[in-house]
Design a protein around this motif. Structure first.
Motif, PDB file in Angstrom:
ATOM      1  N   ILE A 130       1.416  25.623   4.895  1.00  0.00           N
ATOM      2  CA  ILE A 130       2.607  24.873   4.500  1.00  0.00           C
ATOM      3  C   ILE A 130       2.196  23.508   3.938  1.00  0.00           C
ATOM      4  O   ILE A 130       2.680  23.091   2.879  1.00  0.00           O
ATOM      5  CB  ILE A 130       3.609  24.745   5.667  1.00  0.00           C
ATOM      6  CG1 ILE A 130       4.215  26.126   5.972  1.00  0.00           C
ATOM      7  CG2 ILE A 130       4.703  23.720   5.348  1.00  0.00           C
ATOM      8  CD1 ILE A 130       5.026  26.192   7.247  1.00  0.00           C
ATOM      9  N   LYS A 131       1.275  22.817   4.598  1.00  0.00           N
ATOM     10  CA  LYS A 131       0.791  21.530   4.090  1.00  0.00           C
ATOM     11  C   LYS A 131       0.066  21.715   2.760  1.00  0.00           C
ATOM     12  O   LYS A 131       0.226  20.918   1.833  1.00  0.00           O
ATOM     13  CB  LYS A 131      -0.139  20.878   5.111  1.00  0.00           C
ATOM     14  CG  LYS A 131       0.584  20.325   6.310  1.00  0.00           C
ATOM     15  CD  LYS A 131      -0.406  19.762   7.327  1.00  0.00           C
ATOM     16  CE  LYS A 131       0.315  19.327   8.588  1.00  0.00           C
ATOM     17  NZ  LYS A 131      -0.625  18.915   9.629  1.00  0.00           N
ATOM     18  N   PHE A 132      -0.746  22.767   2.666  1.00  0.00           N
ATOM     19  CA  PHE A 132      -1.479  23.061   1.431  1.00  0.00           C
ATOM     20  C   PHE A 132      -0.514  23.250   0.263  1.00  0.00           C
ATOM     21  O   PHE A 132      -0.670  22.652  -0.795  1.00  0.00           O
ATOM     22  CB  PHE A 132      -2.331  24.321   1.642  1.00  0.00           C
ATOM     23  CG  PHE A 132      -2.943  24.873   0.385  1.00  0.00           C
ATOM     24  CD1 PHE A 132      -4.094  24.306  -0.153  1.00  0.00           C
ATOM     25  CD2 PHE A 132      -2.383  25.971  -0.247  1.00  0.00           C
ATOM     26  CE1 PHE A 132      -4.661  24.820  -1.308  1.00  0.00           C
ATOM     27  CE2 PHE A 132      -2.943  26.496  -1.402  1.00  0.00           C
ATOM     28  CZ  PHE A 132      -4.090  25.912  -1.940  1.00  0.00           C
ATOM     29  N   LEU A 133       0.509  24.076   0.469  1.00  0.00           N
ATOM     30  CA  LEU A 133       1.476  24.347  -0.598  1.00  0.00           C
ATOM     31  C   LEU A 133       2.295  23.103  -0.936  1.00  0.00           C
ATOM     32  O   LEU A 133       2.575  22.846  -2.111  1.00  0.00           O
ATOM     33  CB  LEU A 133       2.380  25.515  -0.216  1.00  0.00           C
ATOM     34  CG  LEU A 133       1.680  26.873  -0.168  1.00  0.00           C
ATOM     35  CD1 LEU A 133       2.573  27.916   0.485  1.00  0.00           C
ATOM     36  CD2 LEU A 133       1.246  27.316  -1.555  1.00  0.00           C
ATOM     37  N   ASP A 134       2.668  22.339   0.077  1.00  0.00           N
ATOM     38  CA  ASP A 134       3.442  21.124  -0.164  1.00  0.00           C
ATOM     39  C   ASP A 134       2.657  20.153  -1.047  1.00  0.00           C
ATOM     40  O   ASP A 134       3.227  19.568  -1.974  1.00  0.00           O
ATOM     41  CB  ASP A 134       3.825  20.466   1.160  1.00  0.00           C
ATOM     42  CG  ASP A 134       4.788  19.312   0.984  1.00  0.00           C
ATOM     43  OD1 ASP A 134       5.791  19.463   0.252  1.00  0.00           O
ATOM     44  OD2 ASP A 134       4.536  18.248   1.567  1.00  0.00           O
ATOM     45  N   LYS A 135       1.372  20.003  -0.789  1.00  0.00           N
ATOM     46  CA  LYS A 135       0.539  19.120  -1.621  1.00  0.00           C
ATOM     47  C   LYS A 135       0.509  19.579  -3.071  1.00  0.00           C
ATOM     48  O   LYS A 135       0.322  18.782  -3.975  1.00  0.00           O
ATOM     49  CB  LYS A 135      -0.893  19.078  -1.083  1.00  0.00           C
ATOM     50  CG  LYS A 135      -1.082  18.177   0.087  1.00  0.00           C
ATOM     51  CD  LYS A 135      -2.548  18.153   0.481  1.00  0.00           C
ATOM     52  CE  LYS A 135      -2.774  17.297   1.693  1.00  0.00           C
ATOM     53  NZ  LYS A 135      -4.189  17.291   2.104  1.00  0.00           N
ATOM     54  N   ARG A 136       0.693  20.864  -3.292  1.00  0.00           N
ATOM     55  CA  ARG A 136       0.678  21.417  -4.641  1.00  0.00           C
ATOM     56  C   ARG A 136       2.072  21.408  -5.274  1.00  0.00           C
ATOM     57  O   ARG A 136       2.258  21.952  -6.353  1.00  0.00           O
ATOM     58  CB  ARG A 136       0.102  22.829  -4.612  1.00  0.00           C
ATOM     59  CG  ARG A 136      -1.362  22.872  -4.136  1.00  0.00           C
ATOM     60  CD  ARG A 136      -1.917  24.262  -4.186  1.00  0.00           C
ATOM     61  NE  ARG A 136      -2.073  24.704  -5.554  1.00  0.00           N
ATOM     62  CZ  ARG A 136      -3.160  24.501  -6.309  1.00  0.00           C
ATOM     63  NH1 ARG A 136      -4.188  23.865  -5.822  1.00  0.00           N
ATOM     64  NH2 ARG A 136      -3.210  24.956  -7.547  1.00  0.00           N
TER      65      ARG A 136
END
Length: 168
Positions: A130-136
């Motif tokens: 979720i954090k990975f996708l949010d950063k993108r």
């Protein structure tokens, strides 16, 4: 953690055994998100890879400078929609930009098909992805899967979405 030299390429027949093991690890990790202890099931992982190959899903491989496969991404393509079906990087190689390099390939596939996003099924308590996708820039929730519990399934966690609470 420092970034490492990583080669991203498409799946080749010679990668089968390494990818089967990574798929099995991925499934163990996913079960762990729900507090379920699970052992690697190489037969199921082999079948999953066979399904990806039979359906001609793009499979991208990340290998380090020693040609060791350290991660993979499978894209499920349905007409012009691209799903990140599974994305996995070995734990000791995480936080080094490898998942980003792999995910870039999914975005290239989507762009090539005329799209501007990659769709993702995400476990609600998978904070890492979720954090990975949010950063993108991925932060739009457009679908919730709702089902009855399976026989014998115990849902100890609760997730709240707006004013609705769901067992998970």
């Amino acid at each position: 953690m420092s970034k490492i030299k990583t080669n991203i390429r498409t799946f080749q027949e010679k990668d089968k055994e390494a990818i089967i093991e990574l798929i099995a690890n991925f499934r163990v990790d996913l079960a762990g998100l729900k507090g379920i202890e699970k052992e690697q099931n190489m037969d199921m992982a082999k079948e999953e890879l066979r399904d990806y190959i039979d359906n001609k899903y793009p499979i991208f491989i990340a290998e380090d400078k020693g040609n060791i496969i350290v991660g993979y991404l499978v894209c499920k393509v349905e007409r012009d929609i691209v799903w990140a079906e599974s994305l996995y990087v070995l734990p000791e190689y995480r936080r080094r930009g490898i998942a980003s390099l792999l995910f870039n390939e999914a975005e290239k596939v989507a762009e090539k098909l005329g799209g501007d996003t990659v769709y993702n099924w995400v476990h609600p308590n998978n904070d890492g992805i979720i954090k990975f996708l949010d950063k993108r820039g991925y932060n739009v929730l457009n679908l919730i899967e709702i089902r009855k519990p399976w026989k014998g399934e115990i849902n100890n966690q609760k997730i709240k979405v707006d004013k609705h609470e769901f067992r998970y």
